[in-house]
Design a protein around this motif. Structure first.
Motif, PDB file in Angstrom:
ATOM      1  N   SER A   9      73.739  94.978   4.318  1.00 45.17           N
ATOM      2  CA  SER A   9      72.976  94.639   5.379  1.00 45.17           C
ATOM      3  C   SER A   9      71.538  94.997   5.615  1.00 45.17           C
ATOM      4  O   SER A   9      70.890  94.265   6.010  1.00 45.17           O
TER       5      SER A   9
ATOM      6  N   GLU B  18      64.180  90.117   5.655  1.00 39.90           N
ATOM      7  CA  GLU B  18      63.701  89.467   6.670  1.00 39.90           C
ATOM      8  C   GLU B  18      62.563  89.984   7.357  1.00 39.90           C
ATOM      9  O   GLU B  18      61.582  89.042   7.974  1.00 39.90           O
TER      10      GLU B  18
ATOM     11  N   GLY C 254      68.117  92.887   6.049  1.00 37.17           N
ATOM     12  CA  GLY C 254      67.289  93.121   7.162  1.00 37.17           C
ATOM     13  C   GLY C 254      65.723  93.539   6.735  1.00 37.17           C
ATOM     14  O   GLY C 254      64.999  93.000   7.235  1.00 37.17           O
TER      15      GLY C 254
ATOM     16  N   MET D 147      66.889  97.146  12.140  1.00 34.44           N
ATOM     17  CA  MET D 147      66.790  96.085  11.170  1.00 34.44           C
ATOM     18  C   MET D 147      68.079  95.511  10.420  1.00 34.44           C
ATOM     19  O   MET D 147      68.116  94.485   9.873  1.00 34.44           O
ATOM     20  N   LEU D 148      69.298  96.256  10.884  1.00 29.18           N
ATOM     21  CA  LEU D 148      70.484  95.984  10.030  1.00 29.18           C
ATOM     22  C   LEU D 148      71.067  94.509  10.545  1.00 29.18           C
ATOM     23  O   LEU D 148      70.880  93.986  11.532  1.00 29.18           O
ATOM     24  N   GLU D 149      71.503  93.693   9.603  1.00 25.36           N
ATOM     25  CA  GLU D 149      72.032  92.406   9.811  1.00 25.36           C
ATOM     26  C   GLU D 149      73.443  92.394   9.865  1.00 25.36           C
ATOM     27  O   GLU D 149      73.853  92.817   8.848  1.00 25.36           O
TER      28      GLU D 149
ATOM     29  N   ARG E 246      65.151  97.170  18.091  1.00 27.49           N
ATOM     30  CA  ARG E 246      64.652  95.709  17.779  1.00 27.49           C
ATOM     31  C   ARG E 246      63.577  95.123  18.537  1.00 27.49           C
ATOM     32  O   ARG E 246      62.505  94.584  17.973  1.00 27.49           O
TER      33      ARG E 246
END
Length: 322
Positions: A132, A139, A136, A49-51, A76
């Motif tokens: 981050s 989103e 995530g 999930m990290l951005e 992902r």
């Protein structure tokens, strides 16, 4: 009184498990299925999930990397597949749907830096990770609510490492030393950024004020393992319930992979809750759950477990408010 599950289910039948999680309890959730591989477990799934932060699984350890490794990319893709299954099976669902993610402190204690050492030992890396993750999970919420417009997404943050982080109990990579305790203010700040709803911790010693106190991280509910709570721990909950917070009581032991008998479960929960003198309003703020995820359970025991939870909840509505 309501019931729910806490994250993982056994096996890899995603469609069947999602349908079960939507129907088996008062509070539906999107389950995890760790049997599919490390990218589908609590840590790998959340690292997906990290951005803007890459991660790789190297020799069984998750580590930050300059670019996303194959297992992070797989995490992902797996989440996208899970959302497709959810969308297909949750048409017509209204109200709240819970999604789960490992919290920033459990991630920081479980993930290595590129140069070695855990993220929890580096203040800048801790900050970047928290930011981050907040992006995530935001989103993810937006994506689910786009697919299911009648649903409001609630976030469950899983933090089994949180007490050790606060107490300086996380061991270094060598195992011979421990990282310094993290100040409560920094811990609360990172958790607050997630705008979470339920904080789940199945480790002993967590101060509820970190999550649900006046100066805590803003969660409306705290999920705890009932077997680890002392009488003093439970006594703290009277004022918190009166103030509108929720106690998610992990009354069914997930370490014993067999569904409890409803009579035994009812007696156990009555013993814990009766001294609190719950009113009809505060009893409604208690949610009965397993103590943790059910990934190691036999599949044929999961249904009876949730039946026992529902039976216990129905009985307690009558017993506790007499």
């Amino acid at each position: 009184m309501r019931t729910s599950g806490l994250g993982s289910l056994p096996g890899a039948d995603v469609a069947g498990g999602v349908r079960f999680a939507l129907e088996a309890s008062s509070l539906p959730w999107l389950p995890e299925f760790p049997a599919r591989g490390p990218w589908a477990g609590m840590i790998g799934r959340t690292l997906g999930m990290l951005e803007g932060i890459g991660a790789s699984l190297l020799a069984g350890e998750w580590s930050f990397t300059a670019v996303s490794g194959v297992d992070q990319r797989r995490a992902r893709a797996t989440m996208r597949d899970d959302l497709d299954v959810l969308e297909e099976n949750a048409q017509g669902l209204t109200g709240s749907l819970r999604v789960t993610a490992a919290g920033p402190w459990t991630l920081a204690a479980s993930t290595l830096l590129p140069r070695g050492g855990h993220v929890v030992g580096d203040a800048v890396a801790r900050r970047d990770l928290a930011q981050s993750l907040a992006v995530g999970v935001g989103e993810l919420r937006e994506e689910i609510e786009r697919r299911l417009p009648a649903v409001t997404v609630a976030l469950q943050v899983d933090e089994p490492a949180l007490p050790a982080v606060l107490e300086g109990g996380i061991r270094t990579e060598s195992g011979y030393a421990r990282y310094a305790a993290i100040e409560k203010e920094e811990v609360v700040g990172a958790l607050s950024g997630l705008q979470g709803d339920v904080l789940h911790c199945c480790a002993p010693g967590l101060d509820p004020s970190v999550a649900v106190g006046e100066h805590g991280a803003g969660f409306r509910a705290l999920s705890l393992d009932a077997a680890l709570l002392t009488r003093a721990d439970l006594d703290r909950w009277g004022p918190l319930l009166e103030a509108g917070k929720e106690l998610w009581l992990g009354c069914a032991d997930a370490r014993t992979p067999r569904a409890p008998h409803p009579d035994a479960l009812t007696a156990r929960v009555l013993r814990d809750l009766r001294p609190l003198g719950l009113s009809e309003v505060t009893a409604a703020a208690v949610v009965l759950t397993p103590s943790c995820g059910l990934e190691s359970w036999p599949i044929d025991q999961v249904g009876p477990l949730f039946t026992a939870l529902r039976t216990t909840a129905d009985r307690l509505d009558e017993e506790l408010t007499r």
